[in-house]
Enzyme design. Structure first.
Site, PDB file in Angstrom:
ATOM      1  N   GLU A  68       0.885  -1.269  -0.026  1.00  0.00           N
ATOM      2  CA  GLU A  68       0.262   0.064   0.102  1.00  0.00           C
ATOM      3  C   GLU A  68       0.936   1.304  -0.056  1.00  0.00           C
ATOM      4  O   GLU A  68       0.113   2.333   0.162  1.00  0.00           O
ATOM      5  CB  GLU A  68      -0.922   0.083   1.288  1.00  0.00           C
ATOM      6  CG  GLU A  68      -2.093  -1.139   1.237  1.00  0.00           C
ATOM      7  CD  GLU A  68      -2.864  -0.943  -0.080  1.00  0.00           C
ATOM      8  OE1 GLU A  68      -2.789  -0.046  -0.705  1.00  0.00           O
ATOM      9  OE2 GLU A  68      -3.909  -1.587   0.087  1.00  0.00           O
ATOM     10  N   HIS A  87      -2.757   2.085   8.059  1.00  0.00           N
ATOM     11  CA  HIS A  87      -3.828   1.268   7.431  1.00  0.00           C
ATOM     12  C   HIS A  87      -4.027  -0.096   8.157  1.00  0.00           C
ATOM     13  O   HIS A  87      -3.238  -0.582   8.495  1.00  0.00           O
ATOM     14  CB  HIS A  87      -3.439   0.802   5.895  1.00  0.00           C
ATOM     15  CG  HIS A  87      -4.292  -0.407   5.530  1.00  0.00           C
ATOM     16  ND1 HIS A  87      -5.731  -0.341   5.560  1.00  0.00           N
ATOM     17  CD2 HIS A  87      -3.924  -1.389   4.850  1.00  0.00           C
ATOM     18  CE1 HIS A  87      -6.020  -1.242   5.087  1.00  0.00           C
ATOM     19  NE2 HIS A  87      -5.108  -2.222   4.749  1.00  0.00           N
ATOM     20  N   HIS A  89      -6.716  -2.862  10.288  1.00  0.00           N
ATOM     21  CA  HIS A  89      -7.892  -4.073   9.718  1.00  0.00           C
ATOM     22  C   HIS A  89      -8.571  -4.205  11.225  1.00  0.00           C
ATOM     23  O   HIS A  89      -8.822  -5.435  11.516  1.00  0.00           O
ATOM     24  CB  HIS A  89      -7.306  -5.402   9.361  1.00  0.00           C
ATOM     25  CG  HIS A  89      -6.805  -5.361   8.006  1.00  0.00           C
ATOM     26  ND1 HIS A  89      -6.237  -6.316   7.297  1.00  0.00           N
ATOM     27  CD2 HIS A  89      -6.520  -4.377   7.208  1.00  0.00           C
ATOM     28  CE1 HIS A  89      -5.956  -6.046   6.203  1.00  0.00           C
ATOM     29  NE2 HIS A  89      -5.968  -5.045   6.063  1.00  0.00           N
ATOM     30  N   HIS A 150     -12.545  -4.435   3.530  1.00  0.00           N
ATOM     31  CA  HIS A 150     -11.228  -4.440   3.675  1.00  0.00           C
ATOM     32  C   HIS A 150     -10.645  -3.889   5.293  1.00  0.00           C
ATOM     33  O   HIS A 150     -10.311  -4.821   5.899  1.00  0.00           O
ATOM     34  CB  HIS A 150     -10.561  -3.599   2.605  1.00  0.00           C
ATOM     35  CG  HIS A 150      -8.886  -3.673   2.491  1.00  0.00           C
ATOM     36  ND1 HIS A 150      -8.327  -3.304   1.419  1.00  0.00           N
ATOM     37  CD2 HIS A 150      -8.242  -3.984   3.516  1.00  0.00           C
ATOM     38  CE1 HIS A 150      -7.025  -3.677   1.634  1.00  0.00           C
ATOM     39  NE2 HIS A 150      -6.793  -4.027   3.008  1.00  0.00           N
TER      40      HIS A 150
HETATM   41 ZN   LIG Z   1      -5.294  -4.089   4.206  1.00  0.00          ZN
END
Ligand SMILES: [Zn+2]
Length: 210
Positions: A68, A87, A89, A150
């Site tokens: 990413e 980022h 999760h 996501h």
């Molecule tokens: Zn991810």
């Protein structure tokens, strides 16, 4: 610092295994330090953190940078006040990303530190220019966005603030899901939203000192 942040995210349950990624803009400008691709956070050492430039070219480190990286670079290009990107999760934010729901402005700290309502970006394949553009649009004027099916992206003036923003997003997502499941959601008043957004704007673009 990036390593420390990544390990804190793991300890707080905001990422698992090799998922998610963390970066920090380096003070020298035009460079960022970022977690490597597909490596377990609990096995990372300082030498595993990768330094890349804004063209995603490696400057230091042996490992390939996070898939990413383009998203992180695009944030630093477009948001000069932002110095850290995460980022994640995390479970409750991921749940909303699966349901496909945005979070209206429901809590004062959500507006003050994340900028207001949390938008949901469509999720094209990871690492693509398309994904960066979709997520950047959802982040316009805000420090957090959900990525459909996501996870989430949060921004901070520094790494400490980005981690706090990650936790705040998770708390807000949890509160919203509980409120929905109990059948009543009350959003903030227009006055409270305006007050919170004014504080957010001031924190990110302080007036020049006299
Ligand atoms: Zn991810």
């Amino acid at each position: 610092m990036v390593l420390e942040a990544a390990q804190q995210l793991l300890a707080k349950g905001l990422v698992v295994g090799v998922s998610g990624n963390v970066s920090m803009r380096l003070a020298c400008g035009g460079l960022l330090a970022i977690t490597p691709s597909q490596r377990f956070y609990d096995e990372l050492g300082p030498e595993d953190i990768v330094v890349i430039d804004f063209e995603a070219e490696p400057v230091a480190g042996e490992l390939p940078p996070s898939v990413e990286s383009l998203l992180h670079i695009e944030v630093y290009r477009r948001r000069p006040e932002i110095n850290a990107v995460i980022h994640s999760h995390s479970p409750f934010a991921s749940t909303l990303a699966v349901i496909g729901l945005e979070i209206p402005p429901i809590l004062e700290d959500q507006v003050i530190y994340l900028g207001g309502e949390i938008k949901l970006a469509p999720s094209p394949p990871p690492g693509t220019e398309d994904l960066s553009q979709q997520v950047l649009a959802a982040l316009e004027g805000r420090n957090a966005a959900l990525m459909a099916n996501h996870g989430a992206v949060v921004l901070g003036l520094n790494l400490k603030e980005a981690i706090a923003a990650c936790q705040l997003l998770e708390k807000t997502a949890q509160a919203y899901l509980w409120a929905l499941s109990l059948g009543k959601v009350t959003t903030l008043s227009q006055e409270a939203i305006a007050r919170g957004k004014a504080i957010f704007a001031l924190r990110h673009h302080p007036p020049d000192a006299p």
